[in-house]
Design a protein around this motif. Structure first.
Motif, PDB file in Angstrom:
ATOM      1  N   MET B  84       0.463  -1.297  -0.036  1.00  0.00           N
ATOM      2  CA  MET B  84       0.217   0.004   0.287  1.00  0.00           C
ATOM      3  C   MET B  84       0.817   0.891   0.043  1.00  0.00           C
ATOM      4  SD  MET B  84      -2.801   0.145  -0.360  1.00  0.00           S
ATOM      5  CE  MET B  84      -4.749  -0.193   0.118  1.00  0.00           C
ATOM      6  N   MET B  85       1.417   1.447   0.624  1.00  0.00           N
ATOM      7  CA  MET B  85       3.121   2.299   1.055  1.00  0.00           C
ATOM      8  C   MET B  85       3.724   2.653  -0.550  1.00  0.00           C
ATOM      9  SD  MET B  85       1.852   3.742   3.593  1.00  0.00           S
ATOM     10  CE  MET B  85       0.397   3.247   4.955  1.00  0.00           C
ATOM     11  N   GLU B  86       3.857   1.235  -0.910  1.00  0.00           N
ATOM     12  CA  GLU B  86       4.955   1.944  -2.461  1.00  0.00           C
ATOM     13  C   GLU B  86       4.190   1.651  -3.649  1.00  0.00           C
ATOM     14  OE1 GLU B  86       7.146  -1.282  -0.549  1.00  0.00           O
ATOM     15  OE2 GLU B  86       6.306  -2.363  -1.626  1.00  0.00           O
ATOM     16  N   LEU B  87       2.892   1.678  -3.408  1.00  0.00           N
ATOM     17  CA  LEU B  87       1.613   1.707  -4.556  1.00  0.00           C
ATOM     18  C   LEU B  87       2.608   2.634  -5.841  1.00  0.00           C
ATOM     19  CD1 LEU B  87       0.050  -0.693  -4.414  1.00  0.00           C
ATOM     20  CD2 LEU B  87      -1.515   0.194  -4.799  1.00  0.00           C
ATOM     21  N   LYS B  88       2.570   1.405  -7.029  1.00  0.00           N
ATOM     22  CA  LYS B  88       2.441   2.564  -8.806  1.00  0.00           C
ATOM     23  C   LYS B  88       0.907   2.212  -8.871  1.00  0.00           C
ATOM     24  CE  LYS B  88       5.471   3.190 -11.363  1.00  0.00           C
ATOM     25  NZ  LYS B  88       6.125   3.013 -12.137  1.00  0.00           N
ATOM     26  N   ILE B  89       0.272   3.226  -8.741  1.00  0.00           N
ATOM     27  CA  ILE B  89      -1.380   2.980  -9.239  1.00  0.00           C
ATOM     28  C   ILE B  89      -1.741   3.989 -10.398  1.00  0.00           C
ATOM     29  CG2 ILE B  89      -2.425   4.563  -7.970  1.00  0.00           C
ATOM     30  CD1 ILE B  89      -3.685   0.865  -7.993  1.00  0.00           C
ATOM     31  N   VAL B  90      -0.838   4.913 -11.136  1.00  0.00           N
ATOM     32  CA  VAL B  90      -1.462   5.526 -11.472  1.00  0.00           C
ATOM     33  C   VAL B  90      -1.402   4.799 -13.138  1.00  0.00           C
ATOM     34  CG1 VAL B  90      -0.630   7.833 -13.228  1.00  0.00           C
ATOM     35  CG2 VAL B  90      -0.525   7.900 -10.963  1.00  0.00           C
ATOM     36  N   PRO B  91      -0.610   3.690 -13.636  1.00  0.00           N
ATOM     37  CA  PRO B  91      -0.026   3.573 -14.485  1.00  0.00           C
ATOM     38  C   PRO B  91      -1.721   2.320 -14.696  1.00  0.00           C
ATOM     39  CG  PRO B  91       2.169   3.393 -13.876  1.00  0.00           C
ATOM     40  CD  PRO B  91       0.947   4.415 -12.637  1.00  0.00           C
ATOM     41  N   PRO B  92      -2.259   2.376 -13.356  1.00  0.00           N
ATOM     42  CA  PRO B  92      -2.901   0.825 -14.238  1.00  0.00           C
ATOM     43  C   PRO B  92      -4.270   2.225 -14.030  1.00  0.00           C
ATOM     44  CG  PRO B  92      -1.999   0.363 -12.109  1.00  0.00           C
ATOM     45  CD  PRO B  92      -1.077   1.451 -12.557  1.00  0.00           C
ATOM     46  N   LEU B  93      -4.339   2.480 -13.622  1.00  0.00           N
ATOM     47  CA  LEU B  93      -5.594   3.588 -13.498  1.00  0.00           C
ATOM     48  C   LEU B  93      -6.219   4.470 -14.845  1.00  0.00           C
ATOM     49  CD1 LEU B  93      -5.958   5.246  -9.897  1.00  0.00           C
ATOM     50  CD2 LEU B  93      -7.221   3.677 -11.185  1.00  0.00           C
ATOM     51  N   ARG B  94      -4.707   5.243 -15.625  1.00  0.00           N
ATOM     52  CA  ARG B  94      -4.975   5.198 -16.690  1.00  0.00           C
ATOM     53  C   ARG B  94      -4.651   4.214 -17.805  1.00  0.00           C
ATOM     54  NH1 ARG B  94       1.025   7.825 -16.680  1.00  0.00           N
ATOM     55  NH2 ARG B  94       0.281  10.353 -15.897  1.00  0.00           N
ATOM     56  N   GLY B  95      -4.841   2.974 -17.639  1.00  0.00           N
ATOM     57  CA  GLY B  95      -4.577   1.733 -18.188  1.00  0.00           C
ATOM     58  C   GLY B  95      -6.062   1.709 -18.774  1.00  0.00           C
ATOM     59  N   ALA B  96      -6.889   1.556 -17.922  1.00  0.00           N
ATOM     60  CA  ALA B  96      -7.991   1.190 -17.606  1.00  0.00           C
ATOM     61  C   ALA B  96      -8.919   2.124 -18.758  1.00  0.00           C
ATOM     62  CB  ALA B  96      -9.010   2.254 -16.029  1.00  0.00           C
ATOM     63  N   LEU B  97      -8.255   3.584 -19.043  1.00  0.00           N
ATOM     64  CA  LEU B  97      -8.909   3.849 -19.760  1.00  0.00           C
ATOM     65  C   LEU B  97      -8.483   4.194 -21.058  1.00  0.00           C
ATOM     66  CD1 LEU B  97      -8.379   8.047 -18.204  1.00  0.00           C
ATOM     67  CD2 LEU B  97     -10.184   6.735 -18.954  1.00  0.00           C
ATOM     68  N   VAL B  98      -7.295   2.948 -21.349  1.00  0.00           N
ATOM     69  CA  VAL B  98      -6.942   2.310 -22.506  1.00  0.00           C
ATOM     70  C   VAL B  98      -8.053   0.919 -22.892  1.00  0.00           C
ATOM     71  CG1 VAL B  98      -4.739   1.049 -23.859  1.00  0.00           C
ATOM     72  CG2 VAL B  98      -5.102   3.295 -22.152  1.00  0.00           C
ATOM     73  N   ALA B  99      -8.294   0.181 -21.767  1.00  0.00           N
ATOM     74  CA  ALA B  99      -8.882  -0.857 -21.812  1.00  0.00           C
ATOM     75  C   ALA B  99     -10.337  -0.452 -22.229  1.00  0.00           C
ATOM     76  CB  ALA B  99      -9.264  -1.212 -20.419  1.00  0.00           C
ATOM     77  N   GLN B 100     -10.612   0.724 -21.788  1.00  0.00           N
ATOM     78  CA  GLN B 100     -12.228   1.405 -22.566  1.00  0.00           C
ATOM     79  C   GLN B 100     -12.354   1.474 -23.692  1.00  0.00           C
ATOM     80  OE1 GLN B 100     -13.062   4.723 -19.677  1.00  0.00           O
ATOM     81  NE2 GLN B 100     -14.456   3.464 -18.595  1.00  0.00           N
TER      82      GLN B 100
END
Lengths: 196, 196
Positions: B84-100
């Motif tokens: 949780m403290m070192e999470l890289k979350i921005v790429p997966p969230l941007r990826g959600a837009l790509v997936a859409q």
């Protein structure tokens, strides 16, 4: 044989009022005995580093909408108290301990919760609290003497500290055995625990 | 004719994962169309002055207990993510837009949510994210190119800002018409609004 439901409460808190309205039903359905533990929520916030929801503006706007949804579901009236910023809440909370001693908790709590969350009064103000007591058929002079007692003051502080020590950070907080539940929106889980 | 349910989400958030597990049932029962809106919860906290629950120690201890109660009720697995403290979350969230864009949102979201909240992986790490995509049968190279696009980056920012502007302060947040609902524990009210 019903279990015990410890209910740490503060008259100030709208969700605590909502939870209070549901206690007769829960007690009837589960046979639970409710043990009422007054505490000072603002003191609990200080002890735990928590803060009221209205300190986040979007949360402060959403919270009343959310609470009204539950009020509609429960079929109860909930009005915003306009005195929130100037509220004298310590006398009514100490008074809850006096009411318990006198075996008058039910009418006392009803008077406080409804004056606070239906009628929108500053329930602890010097010109309000005694009137509320008299209207509820309670002995205002005895209550005034009671809340001046050191042991009553200490018990309210001790309840607040105990809530923090047992893991609470807001109101209402419930304990069923070793299990803690926070929020009136967890009453379904509380009821499950009381049946379990 | 079903209504639209806007679901502002972040893969990082355990309650958002719980809500995600309930979407097929809600869609089936109400005929609602779910519109998935990725947002950056930490950005939303900054925009709104909110902060994560674990900043209050007692709340941080209670929150996983509370979430497990819902996981048991829903019959789903929820594990704490140790990254949780070192999470890289921005790429997966941007990826959600790509997936859409690619019409692959369902398998993509399943891969991300389960890797995060069942398998406990740092889902955005350079050596994790592409593997998760490949295991889900998705084109990792295409996703890597997608998340580098300026318009994708801007859309994630704009979603987060829009959530704040419309009153959100945490994840998950739902909108049904003009009504906002915060938290996976409000899905019963969401479902009522979709039927209403």
């Amino acid at each position: 044989m019903g279990k015990t439901l410890e209910f740490f409460f503060d008259f100030m808190s709208p969700p605590t009022y909502l939870a209070w309205t549901q206690m007769p039903g829960i007690a009837a359905r589960t046979g639970a005995e409710v043990v009422w533990r007054p505490m000072l929520t603002l003191g609990l916030f200080q002890l735990t580093g928590n803060r009221p929801p209205m300190t986040v503006p979007n949360k402060g706007k959403y919270s009343p909408v959310d609470l009204q949804r539950f009020a509609r579901r429960y079929g109860v009236t909930l009005n915003r108290n306009p005195h929130m910023m100037e509220l004298k809440i310590v006398p009514p909370l100490r008074g809850a301990l006096v009411a318990q001693e006198r075996g008058e908790f039910a009418p006392y709590a009803k008077a406080m919760f409804e004056a606070m969350h239906v009628d929108g009064l500053n329930i602890g103000a010097d010109d309000v609290w005694p009137q509320l007591l008299e209207q509820a058929g309670l002995d205002a002079a005895a209550y005034r003497a009671g809340i001046a007692r050191e042991d009553i003051k200490e018990t309210l502080k001790a309840n607040t500290q105990e809530a923090a020590d047992r893991g609470a950070f807001g109101a209402p907080t419930f304990f069923v055995g070793g299990e803690m539940f926070w929020g009136q929106d967890r009453l379904d889980f509380v009821e499950e625990a009381l049946r379990g």
